[in-house]
Design a protein around this motif. Structure first.
Motif, PDB file in Angstrom:
ATOM      1  N   THR A   4      42.939  37.386  45.314  1.00 51.69           N
ATOM      2  CA  THR A   4      44.264  36.756  45.339  1.00 51.69           C
ATOM      3  C   THR A   4      44.947  36.837  43.979  1.00 51.69           C
ATOM      4  O   THR A   4      46.184  36.946  43.898  1.00 51.69           O
TER       5      THR A   4
ATOM      6  N   ASN B 166      48.499  38.930  42.223  1.00 55.80           N
ATOM      7  CA  ASN B 166      49.448  37.965  41.678  1.00 55.80           C
ATOM      8  C   ASN B 166      50.153  38.564  40.469  1.00 55.80           C
ATOM      9  O   ASN B 166      49.519  38.881  39.467  1.00 55.80           O
TER      10      ASN B 166
ATOM     11  N   TYR C   8      47.915  30.995  43.459  1.00 50.87           N
ATOM     12  CA  TYR C   8      48.995  31.777  42.876  1.00 50.87           C
ATOM     13  C   TYR C   8      49.724  30.998  41.790  1.00 50.87           C
ATOM     14  O   TYR C   8      50.168  31.564  40.796  1.00 50.87           O
TER      15      TYR C   8
ATOM     16  N   PHE D  64      43.486  31.572  50.736  1.00 56.23           N
ATOM     17  CA  PHE D  64      44.690  32.364  50.567  1.00 56.23           C
ATOM     18  C   PHE D  64      45.946  31.500  50.582  1.00 56.23           C
ATOM     19  O   PHE D  64      46.965  31.860  50.013  1.00 56.23           O
TER      20      PHE D  64
END
Length: 331
Positions: A235, A239, A185, A180
């Protein structure tokens, strides 16, 4: 637990899987109240390895100026070579099927030797840079050594080190916390690399099954693949910088379906539980992304009242799914 075992034994007897004599022998054995300390002893051996390697790290850190790099590296190399020599001398050699050792100490000496190898190569690279700027080689070499030792000595703990090293070589941290915090990202290529690594781990289990190579390693590969693929997909589903959340939603759905089947095949409750958790998180994110542009102002109070019922229903469903899984694999 004892009641569950008695019920399972009774079912085996009723279905004629065991004879009446075997049924009586099992009941008499359990009535003796004998229990095994095998797991406890192995835990202490594992802790001993961790404490020893941690002690070496502390010793190096606190006495680096007085001992010297060459002396520390020489000591590490000698201990590592001695451990590997003892392991190779006392092992039964490589076998494609599962291998058992007469002494559990050998298993943890293999683990110790591999951890020391990682420490030695990492320390060597930091101080003298024998690989130059190719820092990936400092990760790849102990990873290759760990894979070889994992298959030669049939060591699951070393296999986890090898897979972790492979992920690190790709540029990925494999713990959920680090995943994470990673650059998933900002670096889309890293996300796809993570997915590909998970897929390759799954494909390797298929190939291993086909040739009969250490098929009992499948649970370890599947566990790593589940966490890597699922956390990477989740994740990226939240995003907003990239428009790939639908793609990663499909990846998570396919992953959940595969690991649902795999958990039954392997009879692995851990795989099943994490699959459900990741799928549940993914479903909630997907619903939120679908309705994020809809104005719910008029029915906001209704949603607030429905949320507790939704979570309570989710918990009840989760418990029911776990009970059904345990019941089905027991049968």
């Amino acid at each position: 637990m004892a009641e569950f075992e008695e019920q399972a034994t009774q079912k085996l007897f009723e279905k004629n899987f065991i004879t009446e004599e075997q049924f009586s022998q099992i009941k008499n054995y359990r009535s003796l109240g004998i229990f095994s300390l095998n797991a406890e002893l192995k835990m202490f051996l594992y802790l001993s390895v961790l404490l020893f390697t941690s002690g070496i790290g502390i010793l190096i850190y606190e006495n680096i100026d007085t001992i010297g790099h060459v002396a520390i590296l020489s000591l590490l190399l000698i201990v590592t070579v001695v451990c590997f020599y003892y392991c190779f001398k006392n092992s039964v050699g490589f076998r494609k099927s599962e291998t058992t050792f007469e002494s559990p100490v050998l298993e943890y000496l293999v683990l110790l030797a591999n951890i020391l190898t990682c420490i030695f190569i990492g320390y060597l690279q930091v101080q003298y840079e024998p690989f130059g700027t190719h820092y990936g080689l400092a990760t790849l070499i102990p990873t290759v050594v760990s894979f070889i030792c994992a298959y030669y000595f049939d060591n699951k703990s070393v296999l986890t080190i090898a897979i972790t090293g492979l992920a690190a070589y790709v540029g990925l941290s494999v713990t959920p916390q680090d995943l994470f915090k990673n650059d998933l990202y900002l670096n889309q290529s890293l996300s796809f690399s993570a997915i590909m690594l998970g897929v390759l781990l799954i494909l390797w289990t298929f190939y291993s099954d086909k040739i009969g190579l250490k098929t009992h390693f499948k649970l370890i590969y599947s566990t790593f693949a589940l966490h890597i693929i699922s956390i990477t997909a989740i994740t990226n589903m939240v995003n907003e910088y990239y428009g790939f959340w639908l793609i990663f939603s499909a990846v998570l759905a396919a992953s959940s379906y595969y690991f649902y089947k795999a958990s039954y095949q392997l009879k692995a409750i851990s795989l099943y539980v994490f699959m459900i958790l990741y799928a549940y998180i993914g479903i909630n994110i997907f619903i939120f992304r679908i309705f994020e542009n809809i104005d719910f102002q008029d029915i906001w109070m209704l949603i607030v009242l429905a949320i507790p019922a939704y979570f309570i229903g989710s918990i009840v469903l989760f418990i029911k799914l776990i009970k059904n899984f345990n019941k089905e694999i027991a049968e």
